[in-house]
Scaffold this motif. Structure first.
Motif, PDB file in Angstrom:
ATOM      1  N   TRP A 185     -10.062   4.609 -17.917  1.00  0.00           N
ATOM      2  CA  TRP A 185      -9.777   5.812 -17.142  1.00  0.00           C
ATOM      3  C   TRP A 185     -11.029   6.638 -16.878  1.00  0.00           C
ATOM      4  N   ARG A 186     -12.021   6.544 -17.751  1.00  0.00           N
ATOM      5  CA  ARG A 186     -13.233   7.328 -17.557  1.00  0.00           C
ATOM      6  C   ARG A 186     -14.079   6.798 -16.396  1.00  0.00           C
ATOM      7  N   THR A 187     -13.822   5.546 -15.980  1.00  0.00           N
ATOM      8  CA  THR A 187     -14.573   4.988 -14.847  1.00  0.00           C
ATOM      9  C   THR A 187     -13.683   4.794 -13.618  1.00  0.00           C
ATOM     10  N   LEU A 188     -12.507   5.390 -13.639  1.00  0.00           N
ATOM     11  CA  LEU A 188     -11.567   5.198 -12.531  1.00  0.00           C
ATOM     12  C   LEU A 188     -12.119   5.726 -11.213  1.00  0.00           C
ATOM     13  N   TYR A 189     -12.976   6.730 -11.288  1.00  0.00           N
ATOM     14  CA  TYR A 189     -13.587   7.264 -10.073  1.00  0.00           C
ATOM     15  C   TYR A 189     -14.429   6.206  -9.358  1.00  0.00           C
ATOM     16  N   LEU A 190     -14.889   5.205 -10.116  1.00  0.00           N
ATOM     17  CA  LEU A 190     -15.659   4.098  -9.549  1.00  0.00           C
ATOM     18  C   LEU A 190     -14.771   2.934  -9.125  1.00  0.00           C
ATOM     19  N   THR A 191     -13.755   2.660  -9.927  1.00  0.00           N
ATOM     20  CA  THR A 191     -12.989   1.419  -9.764  1.00  0.00           C
ATOM     21  C   THR A 191     -11.734   1.533  -8.902  1.00  0.00           C
ATOM     22  N   TRP A 192     -11.355   2.757  -8.521  1.00  0.00           N
ATOM     23  CA  TRP A 192     -10.091   2.894  -7.783  1.00  0.00           C
ATOM     24  C   TRP A 192     -10.059   2.068  -6.485  1.00  0.00           C
ATOM     25  N   PRO A 193     -11.189   1.914  -5.739  1.00  0.00           N
ATOM     26  CA  PRO A 193     -11.114   1.048  -4.547  1.00  0.00           C
ATOM     27  C   PRO A 193     -10.741  -0.390  -4.898  1.00  0.00           C
ATOM     28  N   PHE A 194     -11.193  -0.847  -6.060  1.00  0.00           N
ATOM     29  CA  PHE A 194     -10.883  -2.209  -6.488  1.00  0.00           C
ATOM     30  C   PHE A 194      -9.397  -2.360  -6.778  1.00  0.00           C
ATOM     31  N   TYR A 195      -8.817  -1.387  -7.471  1.00  0.00           N
ATOM     32  CA  TYR A 195      -7.399  -1.482  -7.823  1.00  0.00           C
ATOM     33  C   TYR A 195      -6.496  -1.302  -6.601  1.00  0.00           C
ATOM     34  N   VAL A 196      -6.955  -0.558  -5.612  1.00  0.00           N
ATOM     35  CA  VAL A 196      -6.224  -0.479  -4.342  1.00  0.00           C
ATOM     36  C   VAL A 196      -6.315  -1.815  -3.620  1.00  0.00           C
ATOM     37  N   ALA A 197      -7.507  -2.405  -3.630  1.00  0.00           N
ATOM     38  CA  ALA A 197      -7.719  -3.691  -2.954  1.00  0.00           C
ATOM     39  C   ALA A 197      -6.856  -4.791  -3.562  1.00  0.00           C
ATOM     40  N   MET A 198      -6.526  -4.669  -4.840  1.00  0.00           N
ATOM     41  CA  MET A 198      -5.711  -5.699  -5.488  1.00  0.00           C
ATOM     42  C   MET A 198      -4.285  -5.735  -4.944  1.00  0.00           C
ATOM     43  N   LEU A 199      -3.871  -4.688  -4.251  1.00  0.00           N
ATOM     44  CA  LEU A 199      -2.531  -4.665  -3.664  1.00  0.00           C
ATOM     45  C   LEU A 199      -2.479  -5.350  -2.297  1.00  0.00           C
ATOM     46  N   LEU A 200      -3.634  -5.604  -1.701  1.00  0.00           N
ATOM     47  CA  LEU A 200      -3.660  -6.149  -0.344  1.00  0.00           C
ATOM     48  C   LEU A 200      -3.182  -7.598  -0.252  1.00  0.00           C
ATOM     49  N   PRO A 201      -3.469  -8.473  -1.242  1.00  0.00           N
ATOM     50  CA  PRO A 201      -2.919  -9.837  -1.152  1.00  0.00           C
ATOM     51  C   PRO A 201      -1.399  -9.857  -1.066  1.00  0.00           C
ATOM     52  N   ILE A 202      -0.732  -9.007  -1.857  1.00  0.00           N
ATOM     53  CA  ILE A 202       0.737  -8.968  -1.797  1.00  0.00           C
ATOM     54  C   ILE A 202       1.189  -8.338  -0.484  1.00  0.00           C
ATOM     55  N   ALA A 203       0.356  -7.477   0.105  1.00  0.00           N
ATOM     56  CA  ALA A 203       0.686  -6.895   1.406  1.00  0.00           C
ATOM     57  C   ALA A 203       0.679  -7.969   2.493  1.00  0.00           C
ATOM     58  N   ILE A 204      -0.246  -8.928   2.396  1.00  0.00           N
ATOM     59  CA  ILE A 204      -0.279 -10.044   3.348  1.00  0.00           C
ATOM     60  C   ILE A 204       0.942 -10.932   3.142  1.00  0.00           C
ATOM     61  N   LEU A 205       1.274 -11.201   1.891  1.00  0.00           N
ATOM     62  CA  LEU A 205       2.450 -12.023   1.602  1.00  0.00           C
ATOM     63  C   LEU A 205       3.717 -11.324   2.089  1.00  0.00           C
ATOM     64  N   THR A 206       3.758 -10.016   1.952  1.00  0.00           N
ATOM     65  CA  THR A 206       4.896  -9.236   2.456  1.00  0.00           C
ATOM     66  C   THR A 206       4.993  -9.350   3.969  1.00  0.00           C
ATOM     67  N   HIS A 207       3.858  -9.347   4.634  1.00  0.00           N
ATOM     68  CA  HIS A 207       3.816  -9.501   6.089  1.00  0.00           C
ATOM     69  C   HIS A 207       4.470 -10.814   6.508  1.00  0.00           C
ATOM     70  N   THR A 208       4.132 -11.881   5.792  1.00  0.00           N
ATOM     71  CA  THR A 208       4.729 -13.192   6.066  1.00  0.00           C
ATOM     72  C   THR A 208       6.235 -13.170   5.815  1.00  0.00           C
ATOM     73  N   ALA A 209       6.648 -12.546   4.703  1.00  0.00           N
ATOM     74  CA  ALA A 209       8.064 -12.496   4.359  1.00  0.00           C
ATOM     75  C   ALA A 209       8.868 -11.687   5.376  1.00  0.00           C
ATOM     76  N   LEU A 210       8.298 -10.588   5.870  1.00  0.00           N
ATOM     77  CA  LEU A 210       9.015  -9.747   6.833  1.00  0.00           C
ATOM     78  C   LEU A 210       9.292 -10.499   8.130  1.00  0.00           C
ATOM     79  N   TYR A 211       8.367 -11.356   8.537  1.00  0.00           N
ATOM     80  CA  TYR A 211       8.623 -12.193   9.706  1.00  0.00           C
ATOM     81  C   TYR A 211       9.735 -13.197   9.408  1.00  0.00           C
ATOM     82  N   SER A 212       9.721 -13.753   8.204  1.00  0.00           N
ATOM     83  CA  SER A 212      10.755 -14.716   7.830  1.00  0.00           C
ATOM     84  C   SER A 212      12.135 -14.079   7.828  1.00  0.00           C
TER      85      SER A 212
END
Length: 300
Positions: A185-212
């Motif tokens: 938590w003390r380095t979250l100011y640095l790492t938050w872009p990384f943890y947001v980016a980790m949600l993007l792969p599932i966002a792509i998979l969701t995109h595929t599922a929504l079309y299905s």
């Protein structure tokens, strides 16, 4: 299975599968690291029962998406996926038995946690029975497919790519779900872009599922907006992560718990894989969205 039921099943598979995938892959990579350091060891066998569960969840998730998307092939597809599930179960049972004889004194050993081998053996056995019973019932009671699907090289390549993306997405989502257990938590100011980016792969998979599930059929512009946001964020966050990582070793240390390949190779393999997969699949989904829009824009 209705679309509503399929959606509920898929959500459960994604949430539970992500946690299982994160744990299972970390367990596997940990044993692989020990194997590389010791040169020869059979300990890696003990991580296979857990890893195979991740394969089960990935297989089931892709099946649900394709079941909804192409119902005219549902019988043959159901039979094929049940065969694969049965093979995974057999491998899981074999790895449990080998772990209890070659790695640990018995199946009751408290490693990697108490009851691991017994739970894995029972679960894989039940899944094997399910696959056999499911195959019998599907073969006997499901209506024959409207037509036989031709398996092309392009289809096989896409299936492999989708499987890798699903595994990657599950691992990253699992890392975020379990993040409070290891995030600094003390380095979250640095790492938050990384943890947001980790949600993007599932966002792509969701995109595929929504079309299905036909969500974008009456509003195809929504698919373009979704793909545009994901692709834009993928590029922006990838650049941000690379730039911060090149100039701040504290950043690399803070996010290392979710970079197993980089820990093994001491090279930014995870970052390279992330950038290639996200920009590659992001671009593919964006182009697909445009083509879908041009084909369905007049549908009301």
């Amino acid at each position: 299975m209705s679309k509503k039921t399929a959606a509920i099943v898929l959500i459960v598979l994604v949430l539970v599968g992500s946690v299982v995938t994160f744990y299972g892959l970390n367990l596997l990579f940990s044993d692989v690291a020990n194997m590389l350091m010791s040169k020869i060891t059979v300990d890696v066998i003990s991580s296979l029962p857990g890893f195979i569960f991740t394969l089960d969840f990935i297989l089931a998730s892709i099946y649900v998406i394709r079941y909804v998307r192409t119902p005219k092939y549902k019988k043959r597809m159901t039979l094929t996926y049940l065969i694969i599930l049965g093979v995974f179960s057999l491998l899981g049972i074999a790895s449990c038995i080998l772990s209890g004889t070659l790695v640990y004194p018995s199946l009751l050993s408290p490693y990697p946690f108490k009851g691991y081998m017994v739970i894995s053996l029972v679960a894989h056995t039940l899944i094997l029975f399910f696959s056999i019973g499911g195959y019998y019932n599907a073969y006997k009671w499901m209506k024959d497919d409207e037509e036989k699907r031709k398996i092309t090289f392009k289809y096989v390549l896409y299936t492999i790519s989708l499987s890798l993306l699903t595994c990657f997405a599950f691992y990253r989502l699992g890392a975020d779900l379990l993040g409070p257990a290891f995030i600094q938590w003390r380095t979250l100011y640095l790492t938050w872009p990384f943890y947001v980016a980790m949600l993007l792969p599932i966002a792509i998979l969701t995109h595929t599922a929504l079309y299905s599930f036909g969500v974008y059929r009456k509003s195809p512009k929504g698919g373009i907006i979704h793909a545009s946001i994901v692709l834009g964020l993928s590029i922006a966050l990838s650049l941000t992560i690379v730039l911060i990582g090149m100039n701040n070793t504290q950043f690399i240390s803070a996010i290392s718990p979710v970079l197993p390949l980089e820990r093994l190779a001491s090279l930014p393999i995870d970052t390279i894989v992330y950038v290639v997969l996200m920009i590659g699949f992001g671009t593919f989904e964006f182009v697909y969205s445009i083509r879908y829009y041009l084909k369905h824009r007049d549908i009301k």
